[in-house]
Design an enzyme around this catalytic site. Sequence first.
Site, PDB file in Angstrom:
ATOM      1  N   TYR A 142       0.752  -1.516   0.017  1.00 16.70           N
ATOM      2  CA  TYR A 142      -0.033   0.096   0.420  1.00 16.70           C
ATOM      3  C   TYR A 142       1.034   1.150  -0.085  1.00 16.70           C
ATOM      4  O   TYR A 142       0.401   2.048  -0.453  1.00 16.70           O
ATOM      5  CB  TYR A 142      -1.071   0.031   0.700  1.00 16.70           C
ATOM      6  CG  TYR A 142      -2.076  -1.271   1.270  1.00 16.70           C
ATOM      7  CD1 TYR A 142      -2.181  -1.858   0.053  1.00 16.70           C
ATOM      8  CD2 TYR A 142      -3.326  -1.211   1.982  1.00 16.70           C
ATOM      9  CE1 TYR A 142      -3.490  -2.941  -0.186  1.00 16.70           C
ATOM     10  CE2 TYR A 142      -4.041  -1.800   2.191  1.00 16.70           C
ATOM     11  CZ  TYR A 142      -3.915  -3.291   0.837  1.00 16.70           C
ATOM     12  OH  TYR A 142      -5.428  -4.109   1.145  1.00 16.70           O
ATOM     13  N   LYS A 191       3.575 -14.964   2.603  1.00 13.51           N
ATOM     14  CA  LYS A 191       3.126 -15.874   1.201  1.00 13.51           C
ATOM     15  C   LYS A 191       4.837 -16.038   0.736  1.00 13.51           C
ATOM     16  O   LYS A 191       5.172 -15.690   0.237  1.00 13.51           O
ATOM     17  CB  LYS A 191       2.967 -14.812   0.529  1.00 13.51           C
ATOM     18  CG  LYS A 191       2.386 -15.795  -1.050  1.00 13.51           C
ATOM     19  CD  LYS A 191       2.194 -16.690  -0.917  1.00 13.51           C
ATOM     20  CE  LYS A 191       1.536 -17.836  -2.412  1.00 13.51           C
ATOM     21  NZ  LYS A 191       0.563 -18.341  -2.432  1.00 13.51           N
ATOM     22  N   ASP A 223      -2.739 -18.390   1.969  1.00  8.91           N
ATOM     23  CA  ASP A 223      -3.517 -19.407   1.429  1.00  8.91           C
ATOM     24  C   ASP A 223      -4.618 -20.175   2.046  1.00  8.91           C
ATOM     25  O   ASP A 223      -5.805 -20.353   1.950  1.00  8.91           O
ATOM     26  CB  ASP A 223      -3.468 -19.500  -0.089  1.00  8.91           C
ATOM     27  CG  ASP A 223      -2.037 -20.337  -0.163  1.00  8.91           C
ATOM     28  OD1 ASP A 223      -1.391 -20.127   0.878  1.00  8.91           O
ATOM     29  OD2 ASP A 223      -1.692 -20.565  -1.074  1.00  8.91           O
ATOM     30  N   ASP A 247      -6.085  -5.983   5.817  1.00  7.36           N
ATOM     31  CA  ASP A 247      -7.234  -6.058   5.099  1.00  7.36           C
ATOM     32  C   ASP A 247      -8.135  -7.077   4.852  1.00  7.36           C
ATOM     33  O   ASP A 247      -9.238  -6.691   4.477  1.00  7.36           O
ATOM     34  CB  ASP A 247      -6.631  -5.301   4.233  1.00  7.36           C
ATOM     35  CG  ASP A 247      -7.349  -4.067   3.878  1.00  7.36           C
ATOM     36  OD1 ASP A 247      -8.299  -4.094   4.122  1.00  7.36           O
ATOM     37  OD2 ASP A 247      -6.966  -3.189   2.662  1.00  7.36           O
ATOM     38  N   ASP A 251     -11.506  -8.483   7.197  1.00  7.56           N
ATOM     39  CA  ASP A 251     -12.795  -8.817   6.594  1.00  7.56           C
ATOM     40  C   ASP A 251     -13.178 -10.047   6.198  1.00  7.56           C
ATOM     41  O   ASP A 251     -14.446 -10.919   6.685  1.00  7.56           O
ATOM     42  CB  ASP A 251     -12.865  -8.268   4.591  1.00  7.56           C
ATOM     43  CG  ASP A 251     -12.955  -7.222   4.947  1.00  7.56           C
ATOM     44  OD1 ASP A 251     -12.841  -6.312   5.983  1.00  7.56           O
ATOM     45  OD2 ASP A 251     -14.004  -6.444   3.753  1.00  7.56           O
TER      46      ASP A 251
END
Length: 358
Positions: A142, A191, A223, A247, A251
């Site tokens: 970001y 990852k 994942d 982020d 959710d």
Amino acid sequence: MNYNIALLRGDGIGPEIVDSACEVLKKTGDIYGHTFNFTPYLIGGAAIDACGEGLPKETVEGCVNSDSVLLGAVGGPKWDTLPGNKRPEKALLGIRSALGLYTNIRPAKLFPAMADACLLRKDVAEKGVDIVMIRELTGGIYFGERGRRDGKYGPEAYDTEAYSVMEIERIAHVAFKTAMIRRKKVVSIDKANVLESSRLWRETVHRIAEQYPEVECTDMLVDNAAMQLIKNPAQFDVIVTTNMFGDILSDECSQITGSIGLLPSASLGDTTCGMYEPIHGSAPDIAGMNKANPLATILSAAMMLRYSFGLETEAVAIEKAVEDVLDAGFRTGDILGASDATPLSCTEMTAKVLEYLK
Ligand code: NAD
């Protein structure tokens, strides 16, 4: 005591939910003998409309000079066509960076009364969900270099994920300290099978883990983590992860705990001035309809009392009021579950919390 709070109502449902949280803070102050002074500042689309920029200088100064910041949300379709660096969301990154808020604490707990709104199978939900996600907030993709260029197949765009050892070390310390006062388990999500930045993340987290021998530290690829959160969320205590993975996964946590309208967050740096906001966005689809669930923002205000002002008793009182309201069966539309009861409006839900606040 007197506390000065900068209010960033923002866009969409932001003003409705921030006003709800202010009412709850005011009543908490009345009960426990504190005065909360609120000063509003513009941010996001509202600021773009009023003065042509999403993060005016006065807003940054006002936040820097306050004891804490309460934010609603920014963004909406009206500003979606603006270039990336002029969008309301850029202001959000700007204020986090200006206040040095590198830690984002996102608790995700399944209230027993929310079992119906939780999308998990009953036997999975019954094992309980009580996770604290520690998301790195001022680094990673970001904030990395981005742009457009001519590539091998013509015009292309790129964003860069970069993390320094220092950024990983300081967020890892927050995670291990959080775990020390909880169930002493940290899962670090990355990852590392593909990304070099994740390999540095992993080796740095392992090195910091050696300073916390009582804490069990494991790694999980992002994942797999997305799957494990649904399959067996009870296995998680503290999660530490990067800006983007945090982020997205938080959710996902909102759906295993009932609704995005329930999850609060605290953004902290090295001072006591933090920024508190629900994890959801500006929900343009229900903006101005008095339908928003204010509980995530009210719970964010409770986190402010705990983390910025050291008012633990007062924070617990707000959290208890929210839990009692849910136990009593009151619901906004997003947490109705399978029930066909009439949902409460944002203002009605706020009034219930005020009624139950002792
Ligand atoms: P969103 O979180 O705003 O909404 C997703 C869905 O959840 C919508 O159906 C919405 O109605 C519902 N929802 C969200 N909060 C709710 C609440 N309190 N009560 C009831 N329902 C609620 O995500 P989105 O639609 O992807 O994004 C909308 C805008 O918000 C975009 O401009 C996005 O960039 C912005 N955004 C801002 C923030 C922030 O300010 N921190 C975070 C995420 C998204």
